[in-house]
Design an enzyme around this catalytic site. Structure first.
Site, PDB file in Angstrom:
ATOM      1  CD  GLU A   1      -6.691   3.439   3.156  1.00  0.00           C
ATOM      2  OE1 GLU A   1      -5.907   2.808   2.567  1.00  0.00           O
ATOM      3  OE2 GLU A   1      -6.461   3.975   4.505  1.00  0.00           O
TER       4      GLU A   1
ATOM      5  CB  SER B   1      -0.970   0.304   1.510  1.00  0.00           C
ATOM      6  OG  SER B   1      -1.782  -1.037   1.169  1.00  0.00           O
TER       7      SER B   1
ATOM      8  CG  ASP C   1      -4.481   0.205  -1.828  1.00  0.00           C
ATOM      9  OD1 ASP C   1      -5.026  -0.900  -2.535  1.00  0.00           O
ATOM     10  OD2 ASP C   1      -3.536  -0.279  -1.194  1.00  0.00           O
TER      11      ASP C   1
ATOM     12  CG  HIS D   1      -1.139  -6.970  -1.166  1.00  0.00           C
ATOM     13  ND1 HIS D   1      -0.369  -4.998  -1.001  1.00  0.00           N
ATOM     14  CD2 HIS D   1      -1.368  -7.002   0.238  1.00  0.00           C
ATOM     15  CE1 HIS D   1      -0.863  -4.942   0.101  1.00  0.00           C
ATOM     16  NE2 HIS D   1      -1.844  -5.312   1.210  1.00  0.00           N
TER      17      HIS D   1
END
Length: 615
Positions: free
Chosen positions: A344, A146, A391, A491
């Protein structure tokens, strides 16, 4: 200022521009895809004026750039003959965006929105403005974190893992490049800082602590995302108009005054809540206070650290993301020059790391509710650009798993959704409901998750889960009773969808770094000019202030101060603040003093102007 001095200052600016990474190999990384070579010609003019905030004499510079591109010659297209040669073509210029709202669903992949849509039972607000996909890789990895992702969105530069708002130390992707050691870790101006310099109101809203990676990427410049206390100080001295989220413990010392444990509070002695109040901010700590405040400058601190998941929060203590977004827009839209707002949905990411499908679905919906608030405002205020991004993807979530290998052609919706709908809390929220020895696991899982067939192995796994890690055990348990699959607790490198509405709304397949320039162009901002204005290497800048010398005072290691002397003039610039003190007089600068990891000091050009003119 005599002509010799003016020439010296022009030399300084030209030197800084030539050294800027924006014309270095880093820019080549971000421009190489265009397949063109460019030559930039810079002209500098200046004039003296009075700085509105400080009252000091300030030298303003206008930087004019001309870009000449070597491109292939285009074929000549013959225009159709018009009978009336007096008719001139009408060219419609796209209006500038007065306001920009940039919303980021952290970790939100396309499977996340698919799950949320099924869970909700209807379309999402963002569906109507789907516009394209984003390539998410960082400067060193095909799977980004991030921090470099936020840095790319905010500054227009892909960076390295853990870095916030600074240039990379190395570039591996898409092609290996060498980074000049002078450029490594240099702070880069963000689109929020640029909007602020243009006179716009600015704000950030987050369900995490506001010092977390994504909001920090727009408001701070540090070499590691976990430097929360440094990030907090920089955010306080950025002069933001609105800040809503968690993170109170990073602003104040521990102790009874703020009911923060000693080990979690600041260790440098700074009370930044007291400082905010001195600056004229209203500080609110619950939903009612936030909604009722009439202040134009507000910090809302709704948790010591991160806020709760939307499904788990106490609505009286913690407002929803949509409520925070609405209040932020209400405040910021009072500014006649417009505003920039970053929002966010932080905890989509955290639920994904835990493979918790209930957390994912409910957090995406909470984020989408905030998108609807922004979109409704934009539809009523046509000079507002709304951009919604992710993101990166997280978890490798799939609507289908190994157990559906042979059943997927006839898979009913109920098999996916019913196990999730039984949950009254998320995997994070359920941890608070277990007693100290976790002897009530079966009862709690039945009452709050609707699971009555826990295996002995599942009960044992929940018992052994460390504090704060129960969600990572419970998430897979509920996923296994649905038709949801996961490939990782980290991720992934998938492209993600972006959404856009309003003037200069982008579309197509874009790199994450391109959004900074899109937003800058929409607002009529040149990010190169802002970088020149905000971040001058002090060692180079001092060469053009006759007789000036600088030193870093680390008498108080936790609060270093840059000291500049020029004859009898003594200037002090506390690191991570926008403060300049000269012989006892205090100035508020338009940017921060930054001490980089490479031990270089960067100051706003405005600081050098004021010191130069000091008598």
């Amino acid at each position: 200022m005599n002509s010799k001095s003016k020439k010296a200052i022009n030399l300084l600016l030209s030197l800084v521009l030539s050294l800027s990474v924006l014309v270095s190999p880093i820019t080549e990384l971000n421009a190489s895809a265009a397949g063109t070579t460019t030559k930039k010609v810079t002209t500098v003019t200046q004039k003296s004026t009075v700085h509105k905030r400080t009252g000091a004499k300030v030298t303003k510079r206008k930087v004019t750039k001309k870009v000449v591109k070597n491109v292939k010659k285009q074929p000549v297209v013959k225009k159709p003959v018009q009978k009336n040669n007096n008719v001139k073509p009408v060219v419609q210029e796209v209006r500038k965006a007065k306001n920009v709202i940039f919303l980021l669903g952290d970790g939100m992949g396309i499977s996340h929105t698919t799950l949320a849509r099924w869970y909700k039972g209807s379309n999402l607000a963002m569906d109507e403005i789907a516009a394209g996909v984003i390539r998410t890789y960082s400067a060193e990895s095909i799977i980004t974190d991030s921090a470099p992702a936020a840095t790319a969105f905010a500054t227009g530069i892909k960076s390295n893992d853990k870095l916030i708002g600074v240039y990379p130390e190395k570039i591996e992707l898409p092609n290996k490049k060498t980074v000049d050691e002078k450029d490594a870790y240099k702070p880069i101006a963000t689109i929020l800082e640029a909007a602020k310099i243009k006179g716009k109101a600015t704000g950030i809203v987050s369900t995490s602590q506001v010092q977390h990676a994504s909001p920090a990427g727009f408001t701070a410049h540090v070499p590691h995302r976990e430097l929360y206390y440094d990030i907090a100080m920089q955010q306080v001295y950025q002069g933001l108009d609105v800040v809503f989220g968690g993170g109170k413990q990073y602003l104040v010392p521990g102790g009874e005054k703020y009911n923060i444990p000693e080990e979690k509070g600041r260790k440098d002695g700074n009370d930044l809540i007291a400082e905010l109040k001195k600056m004229g901010y209203a500080v609110v700590e619950d939903t009612k206070s936030m909604k009722e405040t009439k202040a134009n400058k507000v910090w809302g601190l709704f948790a010591d650290d991160a806020m709760d998941h939307d499904l788990d929060r106490d609505p009286a203590k913690q407002p929803s993301l949509a409520e925070m977004t609405k209040k932020a827009i209400d405040i910021l839209s009072k500014d006649k020059d417009g505003f920039f707002l970053f929002v966010e949905g932080s905890e989509i990411d955290w639920a994904s790391h835990a493979n918790d499908p209930v957390g994912v679905a409910t957090e995406v919906i909470a984020f989408d509710n905030a998108v609807k608030v922004a979109l409704d405002f934009a539809k009523s205020n046509k000079d507002t650009l709304v951009i919604v991004v992710s993101d990166h993807d997280n978890g490798g979530l799939s609507i289908g798993s190994k157990k559906t290998d042979s059943t997927y052609p006839s898979l009913p919706l109920a098999d996916l959704i019913n196990p999730l709908k039984k949950a009254k809390v998320t995997g994070k929220g359920i941890e608070k409901l277990f007693n100290e020895d976790k002897s009530n696991i079966a009862e709690v899982m039945k009452d709050y998750f609707g699971i009555e067939d826990l295996t002995a192995e599942e009960i044992e796994a929940i018992k052994k889960a460390p504090a704060g890690k129960v969600q990572s055990v419970v998430g897979p348990i509920i996923s296994s009773r649905s038709t949801i699959g996961w490939t990782t607790t980290g991720h992934t490198g998938n492209d993600v969808v972006f959404y856009a509405y309003g003037p200069h709304a982008p579309k197509g397949t874009l790199e994450n770094y391109q959004f900074a320039k899109i937003m800058a162009d929409a607002m009529g901002i040149d990010l190169e000019d802002v970088n020149t204005e905000l971040f001058i290497d002090l060692e180079e800048g001092l060469q053009y202030i006759p007789g000036a010398e600088a030193d870093l005072d680390i008498t108080d290691m936790a609060n270093p101060v840059v000291e500049i002397t020029k004859g009898k003039i003594k200037a002090e610039l506390p690191v991570n603040t926008n403060i300049l003190k000269i012989n006892g007089k205090v100035y508020r600068l338009n940017g921060l003093t930054i001490l980089s990891k490479s031990e270089r000091i960067y100051v706003p050009l405005q600081a050098l102007d004021i010191i130069y003119d000091a008598k």
